[in-house]
Design a protein around this motif. Structure first.
Motif, PDB file in Angstrom:
ATOM      1  N   VAL A 344       0.870  -1.170   0.000  1.00  0.00           N
ATOM      2  CA  VAL A 344       0.000   0.000   0.000  1.00  0.00           C
ATOM      3  C   VAL A 344       0.908   1.221   0.000  1.00  0.00           C
ATOM      4  CG1 VAL A 344      -1.854   1.194   1.168  1.00  0.00           C
ATOM      5  CG2 VAL A 344      -1.627  -1.251   1.410  1.00  0.00           C
ATOM      6  N   TRP A 345       0.785   2.031  -1.031  1.00  0.00           N
ATOM      7  CA  TRP A 345       1.696   3.156  -1.182  1.00  0.00           C
ATOM      8  C   TRP A 345       1.003   4.465  -0.845  1.00  0.00           C
ATOM      9  CZ3 TRP A 345       6.802   2.763  -2.381  1.00  0.00           C
ATOM     10  CH2 TRP A 345       7.240   1.557  -2.924  1.00  0.00           C
ATOM     11  N   THR A 351       6.028   6.389   0.997  1.00  0.00           N
ATOM     12  CA  THR A 351       6.109   5.335   2.002  1.00  0.00           C
ATOM     13  C   THR A 351       5.201   4.191   1.576  1.00  0.00           C
ATOM     14  OG1 THR A 351       4.440   6.565   3.197  1.00  0.00           O
ATOM     15  CG2 THR A 351       6.678   6.715   4.009  1.00  0.00           C
ATOM     16  N   CYS A 352       5.576   2.999   1.955  1.00  0.00           N
ATOM     17  CA  CYS A 352       4.701   1.883   1.636  1.00  0.00           C
ATOM     18  C   CYS A 352       4.549   0.977   2.841  1.00  0.00           C
ATOM     19  CB  CYS A 352       5.203   1.100   0.439  1.00  0.00           C
ATOM     20  SG  CYS A 352       6.624   0.098   0.785  1.00  0.00           S
ATOM     21  N   VAL A 353       3.381   0.365   2.893  1.00  0.00           N
ATOM     22  CA  VAL A 353       3.094  -0.579   3.960  1.00  0.00           C
ATOM     23  C   VAL A 353       2.803  -1.915   3.308  1.00  0.00           C
ATOM     24  CG1 VAL A 353       1.499  -1.156   5.798  1.00  0.00           C
ATOM     25  CG2 VAL A 353       2.141   1.207   5.430  1.00  0.00           C
ATOM     26  N   PRO A 354       3.594  -2.931   3.573  1.00  0.00           N
ATOM     27  CA  PRO A 354       3.270  -4.242   3.010  1.00  0.00           C
ATOM     28  C   PRO A 354       2.151  -4.905   3.794  1.00  0.00           C
ATOM     29  CG  PRO A 354       5.481  -4.209   4.000  1.00  0.00           C
ATOM     30  CD  PRO A 354       4.825  -2.928   4.354  1.00  0.00           C
ATOM     31  N   LEU A 355       1.176  -5.400   3.063  1.00  0.00           N
ATOM     32  CA  LEU A 355       0.127  -6.176   3.723  1.00  0.00           C
ATOM     33  C   LEU A 355       0.602  -7.614   3.771  1.00  0.00           C
ATOM     34  CD1 LEU A 355      -3.064  -4.828   1.975  1.00  0.00           C
ATOM     35  CD2 LEU A 355      -2.141  -4.180   4.177  1.00  0.00           C
TER      36      LEU A 355
END
Lengths: 617, 838
Positions: A344-345, A351-355
């Motif tokens: 999720v960018w 920044t990104c959040v990996p699910l």
């Protein structure tokens, strides 16, 4: 109106009485055909297919010919009207039928008033370079010079990591000690063995990335067709096309400037996505990264510099094959078949959040529901997931026979249609209306129902029998939820392996219905490469088909939207002549009520415009 | 030189040393300004002086005699009100007259009034929300002690004379955050045994005898020393949590020059932080040594000298390994603290998506482990260097102090051969990893718990919890973290929760006023207006390049009165126009209360010190109508517009960025200065001296090196709290978009023109801002690091969400927007947005 509606039904052979009453009288007859429950959500062991339909009444389509149809299969496709003569092309839908013509450039006279000003493009392969020249660098211009082993090791380390170094050392001649060479050879073998073990769990991981992309792409022929990806801008008459040489062209109905986007990192483009609620931001899924192009709509430049592109990369996340913007324009999702996590960018802060996602081996296709509440994510293995987009929890759906090939959301985001590789069926999965209130639950139905059977069948045409059917390759639902287009996989027994585009009429409330509409045909010799709907066409729906010949054809499907025609500023206002080669004329706006009402009345489509509620937005 | 001076003023979060350093460059009142004040006073319509007196009274009790402690407590709230005083005072300009005229009576009467107000604090404070506002603005004007001290949590002992607003605030903080923080501490204590177990396991690593290794480790785990050191470690973890709680901030402090960075590090609070951390690091290392046993166990060991076999028992030698480990622990503790501040790790970044806490923790865990391992390696390297050169000092000191002898048989550790002991290095590294992992875990848990979304009720269930509901929390003088949480909640509810949106659009039961919507939209618009204003000022500072312009424009004071009428529903842009005319002095004074440090604001010679000017700021501020003071406070112009809609009274528009008129605070102060003769001259003289010293210093390279501003940093500083504005934009635009279908009473329609013009004005300011040099260059991205650097690119996020917000409104309303009143320029802009050409 109701009388009219039912009359129209009867003309089509339907036996359903009133629009509002879900259970048709012949439920027993339906039972024979509609099998439910191939899929069970997470937690429940994947049960075998239940032979009984769900008790809640039919949510199925293709019901009309049931008495005549054999108990299993073929009924829905056999209802299709015969395909047009081979040398005709489908031009538009009007009065509930698909109208054909000789070619795209000269539409029949009665159509003149209806044409829309979109460029019909014909991009041929010739001017493009062959994919063989993918190397953009100037490396080939220099004479090969053999550097010392350590230098090469450092380079290999930088390029490929440890395995590169090992490979370099193992392949060196007389430059290192014998035992070092042997040891690195062993280590390399061990690495490869480990990788192959991993690959045997997830066979797709051993593919080359081009093959990976081609395997999981929604286009029929990614690797050699001159059109690779196509994407409509969500609000305006603007679209972007990726050509075989990975350059992107952006066409705008209101301007003759066609910007061509090229970037050093723009290789193996597998997906494009325009940012919603924005005029100019285009996300491009490339081999090693995601490029975010910001194209000033007022710019006159045809070659935006690569400074306009923002590069987002994440280790282990390549090749990127699917992108999905949240409908409110905030976040971007990206997926790669080799990375188990969806990212999720936040584009602006990069920044990104990996699910997290540990099973399935990767993610091939992402689709955000139009209301922004859920995301479909398919994997290369026989499982797919539906994420809920507030707290980002998911439900896992193991499928029995294969991976989920394609899917599409209804406009209100409460229904998901999907197909499974290896099965000629379309499944439907319903979600509760207000799942977004309950935080952190997807709350999908326990079982998926089959809504259409696409298995091979024979239909009678004036020219004799014709075979039709097979597996679906990709499926798109128009934004008003009234037309469903299905691009079939090439089947050697059907039209010599040409992919066929089937068009269905759909209706989402109060009960789901799926009725055949027709077959969309292109020029002789042209294969359908991909299909997509215009996201904000307010006179019905606009199906865009990319053909293998490099032609991009827009096929307007005129009908009265059940919902209030959504606001779409560009389409309301633009009256200028088209930019591209479309044989269009200056036309006044298409008005639904005045000119269309009488011819439309008997059609079954009209009644839909009076469906009690529409949930879109 | 000129550039330097100008730039040294604006950056908001200034740290003390930077402030002190830039003191000579700060703006001090000059004669030109005082003259203008005179004019202004003359032009202002007078209004009853009793009012100002009563206001002063209500205000006075909010300002205590100003202990440093008190200021620390108040400050965060002041910062949270940061926007308010600016917006408010700018609006208050025409109405600031009474107080200005009041001040012309001289500081003595001022003081008296204040004193008079003091005796009855409780009643007045509790009575008027204006009181809290005043205190807030007073605190905002209050000089910022450099590192933004965090809102103090309940654990912090309040000042003796804590008054009801402060306690209320603490109550709220406790209610919202208390449980979460307690839970985070409990979790970090619960996770401690796991870390300890892993440490014990790895410290007795023995690759050659795996079975023995495992059995030994298991045996050790139940040993008394592990259990007892667990107790000590838990205490340490709790202390660490207390420090996390004490030092967190939601707005990163960005040092704008190298000196500011150094100042940040040597500030007393930080020094204290570092010292305590190194002490705790040493304790951790001691625990680690005790648990490791082996040769690290104790400091004093019997000597192994061969020649003194008979006296072996009597003689104790220094165990240098133990000392090495302890010192390494202290060094790592100190480095942790240093990096904590340098990397802004006290900044709480809010997550970009909502996730369950467990998932967030699990996501952070691998990063945390990797980061700790790598960092421990670097720290070990640095420590080895340090010990190699300076190790003899502590060694000699300890051995003399404890009367321990040097063991001649062991090689000294501050030699190359001694240091190259793999087992020693491994154990020290492991100890470092253990230390960092426990501390970072505590820190990560605190971050996760503190930034979790909190749902504030939109409407109170019972009359008792009015204080808790969203509109109140947004508008009140709350700690910044609560305000952030409230704005986050607003953003979430506007996106995901139709039922709560319905509550926002609802009307109050008796009376039928849309109080909820008014309060929410007012606060959001105030925030956005404030940002516009800040950007405009920054641009001017950059554009004028620090040149001082002739400080007079007699036309200027008249402007507000004209403008008040015509810009009611117009763009604040119009009022931005005279900006160019605005003398830089006014601008300077505009900046000073907000940005500058205490010392720049108050020349050394001011006999009243900080408190007077604080009060002055507060007084002016309280008069702004948006703080809902008494009706009669409103200027005649505003009251004349009586028959307009309810929005007009509290029209957020009217406190638009009317910066030219926002100068009352300095005026007051200058008026006070005017009253005094000699100190004023002294001041002037000092000013001249300062200028001379400045110009002298400016030529020295080293000084320039330390003082020169990093352009990127000052831009980041402007946007350091942009997260608030982003949420306000998202919340507002989603609500407006949802109102298209959900707002049954047309509540939003009345504010729509204001919202549009605010957004468009902000868009203009942002566009202009991004044309400045350095602004659109992106700092390098560090992906996958534990240290969050997202605050560096907040300006891009703001720009993106602003555009998206406008598009959201235009796509929803479409052609209907043409019916909305807007200035021609904004109409044009809207049209651009409607055609997707922006």
């Amino acid at each position: 109106m109701r009388a009219k509606a039912s009359r129209s039904r009867r003309t089509l052979g339907a036996a359903r009485e009133a629009t509002g009453s879900p259970p048709p009288p012949r439920r027993s007859a339906l039972k024979a055909h509609f099998r439910g429950a191939a899929f069970v959500p997470r937690g429940v062991p994947s049960a075998a297919r239940l032979p009984v339909p769900r008790a809640r009444g039919p949510q199925e389509g293709g019901t009309r010919q049931l008495p005549a149809a054999p108990p299993c299969g073929m009924c829905s496709l056999s209802l299709f009207p015969p395909s047009p003569p081979w040398d005709q092309v489908t031009l538009y839908e009007y009065n509930n039928e698909l109208v054909t013509g000789d070619n795209y450039e000269s539409p029949p006279p009665d159509f003149r008033g209806q044409w829309i000003n979109l460029p019909v493009l014909h991009l041929t392969k010739d001017p493009l370079k062959t994919p063989g020249r993918l190397d953009h660098g100037t490396k080939t211009a220099f004479i090969h010079h053999r550097e010392s082993i350590w230098k090469r090791c450092i380079n290999a380390w930088r390029d490929m990591g440890v395995s590169g170094v090992l490979n370099e050392v193992a392949n060196s001649e007389e430059e290192v000690f014998k035992w070092v060479k042997t040891a690195s050879g062993w280590a390399l073998a061990l690495c490869r063995w480990g990788a192959s073990l991993h690959g045997s769990l997830f066979p797709h991981l051993s593919l080359r990335s081009e093959d990976l992309i081609a395997e999981f792409a929604q286009v029929t022929n990614w690797s050699s067709c001159c059109l690779r990806v196509f994407a409509w801008h969500p609000h305006t008459n603007k679209f972007a096309v990726v050509l075989l040489d990975d350059s992107i062209r952006v066409y705008n109905a209101n301007s003759t400037i066609v910007p061509s986007l090229k970037h050093r990192l723009q290789r193996n483009v597998a997906a494009l996505a325009w940012k919603p609620l924005s005029a100019s931001v285009l996300a491009v899924a490339c081999q090693s990264c995601i490029l975010i192009w910001t194209l000033d709509p007022n710019s006159l430049s045809t070659r935006p510099s690569s400074g306009c592109a923002q590069v987002l990369s994440h280790p282990g996340h390549s090749p990127v094959t699917s992108l999905a913007w949240s409908p409110n324009g905030g976040r971007l999702l990206s997926a790669s078949p080799v990375d188990a996590a969806v990212l999720v960018w936040d584009i602006s802060t990069e920044t990104c959040v990996p699910l997290p996602w540990f099973r399935g081996g990767g993610v091939t296709y992402l689709l955000w529901s139009p209301d922004g509440s859920k995301v479909l994510a398919t994997t290369p293995s026989a499982v797919f997931r539906v994420w809920e987009a507030q707290m980002w929890t998911c439900e896992r759906w193991p499928t029995l026979s294969g991976r989920c090939q394609t899917g599409c959301w209804s406009p209100d985001g409460n229904r998901l249609l999907f197909t499974v590789l290896g099965e000629p069926l379309i499944y439907s999965l319903t979600f509760p209306e207000h799942s977004r209130e309950g935080k952190g639950q997807v709350g999908g139905a326990k079982t998926a129902t089959i809504v259409a059977d696409l298995s091979e069948t024979t239909i009678q045409t004036p020219n004799g029998e014709e075979r039709l059917g097979g597996e679906a390759h990709s499926m798109v639902w128009d934004p008003s939820g009234e037309r469903l287009a299905v691009l079939m996989k090439g089947n050697p027994r059907v039209r010599h392996g040409k992919p066929v585009i089937l068009l269905f009429r759909t209706r989402n409330s109060p009960v789901f219905e799926l009725l055949p509409c027709g077959i969309v045909q292109g020029e002789p010799g042209a294969w359908a490469q991909m299909i997509t709907f215009h996201p904000s066409f307010n006179k019905g729906a606009l199906l865009t088909v990319c053909w293998s010949t490099g032609r991009i054809a827009h096929i307007p499907l005129y009908f009265v939207n059940a919902q209030f025609p959504r606001f779409s500023p560009m389409l309301c206002r633009t009256q200028e002549p088209p930019a591209g080669g479309g044989g269009s004329t200056h036309v006044p706006l298409f008005t639904e009520t005045a000119s269309i009402s009488s011819p439309w009345d008997p059609s079954s489509g009209t009644s839909w415009s009076h469906s009690p509620s529409s949930h879109l937005q | 030189m000129g550039v330097w001076r100008r730039l040294s003023r604006p950056p908001p979060r200034f740290s003390s040393v930077a402030a002190a350093a830039s003191r000579p460059f700060g703006k001090a009142p000059s004669p030109g300004c005082t003259e203008r004040v005179g004019e202004r006073v003359a032009l202002r319509p007078p209004s009853p002086s009793q009012l100002s007196a009563s206001l002063l009274r209500g205000q006075g009790l909010q300002v205590p005699s100003g202990t440093a402690r008190r200021r620390r407590l108040q400050l965060p709230t002041g910062r949270s009100r940061g926007p308010r005083p600016r917006g408010g005072s700018s609006q208050a300009a025409p109405r600031a007259a009474p107080s200005t005229s009041g001040s012309s009576r001289g500081p003595a009467s001022f003081e008296r009034l204040w004193r008079a107000g003091n005796p009855a604090p409780a009643a007045a404070a509790a009575a008027a929300p204006a009181g809290t506002m005043a205190s807030a603005s007073a605190a905002a004007g209050a000089p910022a002690p450099p590192p933004p001290p965090p809102p103090s949590l309940p654990s912090l002992p309040g000042p003796g004379n804590a008054r009801s607003p402060a306690s209320l605030e603490r109550d709220r903080l406790w209610r919202v955050l208390g449980w979460r923080i307690a839970t985070s501490v409990v979790w970090s204590v619960l996770l401690l045994p796991v870390c300890t177990g892993a440490f014990v396991f790895f410290s007795s690593l023995d690759v050659l005898h795996p079975v023995q290794w495992v059995s030994d480790a298991l045996h050790d785990l139940y040993g008394s020393c592990v259990l007892s050191s667990l107790l000590l470690l838990s205490a340490l973890v709790i202390v660490i949590s207390v420090f996390n709680i004490e030092f967190y901030t939601v707005v990163p402090s960005i040092p704008c020059s190298r000196l500011a960075l150094i100042g940040k590090i040597v500030h007393p609070q930080q020094v204290m932080h570092s010292l305590v951390h190194s002490a705790m690091g040493m304790l951790m290392a001691w625990c680690a040594a005790v648990m490791t046993k082996d040769r690290y166990h104790v400091l004093a060991v019997p000597c192994t000298d061969a020649d003194s076999l008979e006296s072996k028992a009597a003689r104790a030698c220094l165990n240098e390994h133990h000392l090495f480990l302890l010192l390494a622990g202290a060094f790592m503790g100190y480095s942790y603290s240093l990096l904590y501040f340098v990397n802004n790790m006290n900044y709480l970044p809010f997550p970009i998506i909502q996730q369950y806490k467990f998932l967030r923790f699990r996501r952070a865990l691998p990063l945390l482990l990797r980061h700790s391992a790598v960092e421990s390696l670097y720290l070990l390297r640095n420590f080895c260097f340090l010990y190699y050169f300076l190790g003899y000092i502590p060694k000699a000191w300890v051995s003399t102090a404890m009367d321990l002898q040097k063991d001649e048989k062991q090689p000294p550790l501050d030699s190359l051969s001694g240091l190259f002991d793999l087992s020693l290095l491994y154990h020290v590294w492991l100890c470092g990893v253990f230390l960092l992992v426990t501390w970072y875990t505590t820190w990560v848990l605190f971050r996760i718990y503190a930034t979790e979304a909190h749902a504030f009720p939109v409407q109170p269930m019972f009359t008792g919890d009015v204080e808790e509901c969203l509109p109140r929390v947004l508008n009140d003088n709350t700690p910044l973290i609560i305000k952030y949480l409230a704005l986050q909640d607003l953003m979430l509810l506007s996106q995901y929760s139709p039922s709560r949106r319905q509550e926002v659009f609802s009307l109050s039961q008796p009376g039928g006023h849309p109080h909820n919507w008014v309060a929410i939209s007012r606060e959001c618009l105030a925030l956005l207006n404030d940002l516009t204003q800040r950007l405009v000022m920054y641009q001017e500072a950059a554009a004028t390049n620090g040149r001082v312009k002739p400080p007079s424009s007699p036309v200027e004071p008249k402007k507000p009165i004209v403008m008040e009428e015509e810009t009611a529903f117009q763009t604040p842009k119009a009022s931005l126009m005279p900006k160019a005319l605005m003398p830089s002095l006014v601008k300077a004074s505009l900046f000073s209360p907000k940005f500058a440090s205490p010392d720049t604001l108050n020349p050394v010679c001011s006999p009243y010190g900080d408190s007077v000017s604080n009060r002055a700021v507060g007084i002016v501020d309280i008069k702004s109508p948006r703080h809902e003071g008494p009706q009669s406070l409103q200027s005649p112009q505003l009251t004349r517009r009586g028959p307009r809609l309810w929005t007009s009274l509290t029209d957020p528009q009217s406190n638009g960025p009317r910066s030219p008129h926002a100068s009352p605070p300095p005026i007051r102060r200058e008026a006070q200065h005017k009253g005094r003769g000699p100190p004023w001259k002294l001041c002037l003289w000092l000013q001249n001296k300062q200028e001379q010293v400045k110009s002298f210093l400016a030529k020295r390279v080293l000084i320039v090196y330390f003082f020169s501003k990093h352009p990127e940093a000052s831009i980041q500083a402007v946007f350091s709290d942009a997260q608030m504005h982003i949420w306000a934009l998202e919340g507002l635009s989603h609500l407006v978009a949802a109102s298209f279908t959900e707002d049954r009473f047309g509540v939003v329609q009345t504010t729509l023109p204001t919202i549009l013009s605010t957004l468009l004005t902000l868009q203009e300011a942002v566009d202009k801002h991004f044309k400045l040099p350095h602004v659109s260059s992106r700092p390098p991205r560090i992906s996958g690091s534990l240290v969050d650097t997202s605050y560096k690119t907040l300006r891009f996020a703001l720009r993106a969400s602003l555009k998206t917000a406008i598009y959201r409104i235009t796509t929803t309303f479409g052609e209907h927007l043409n019916a909305v009143q807007a200035s021609a320029e904004h109409q044009k802009r809207l049209q651009q947005f409607l055609e997707f050409k922006e």
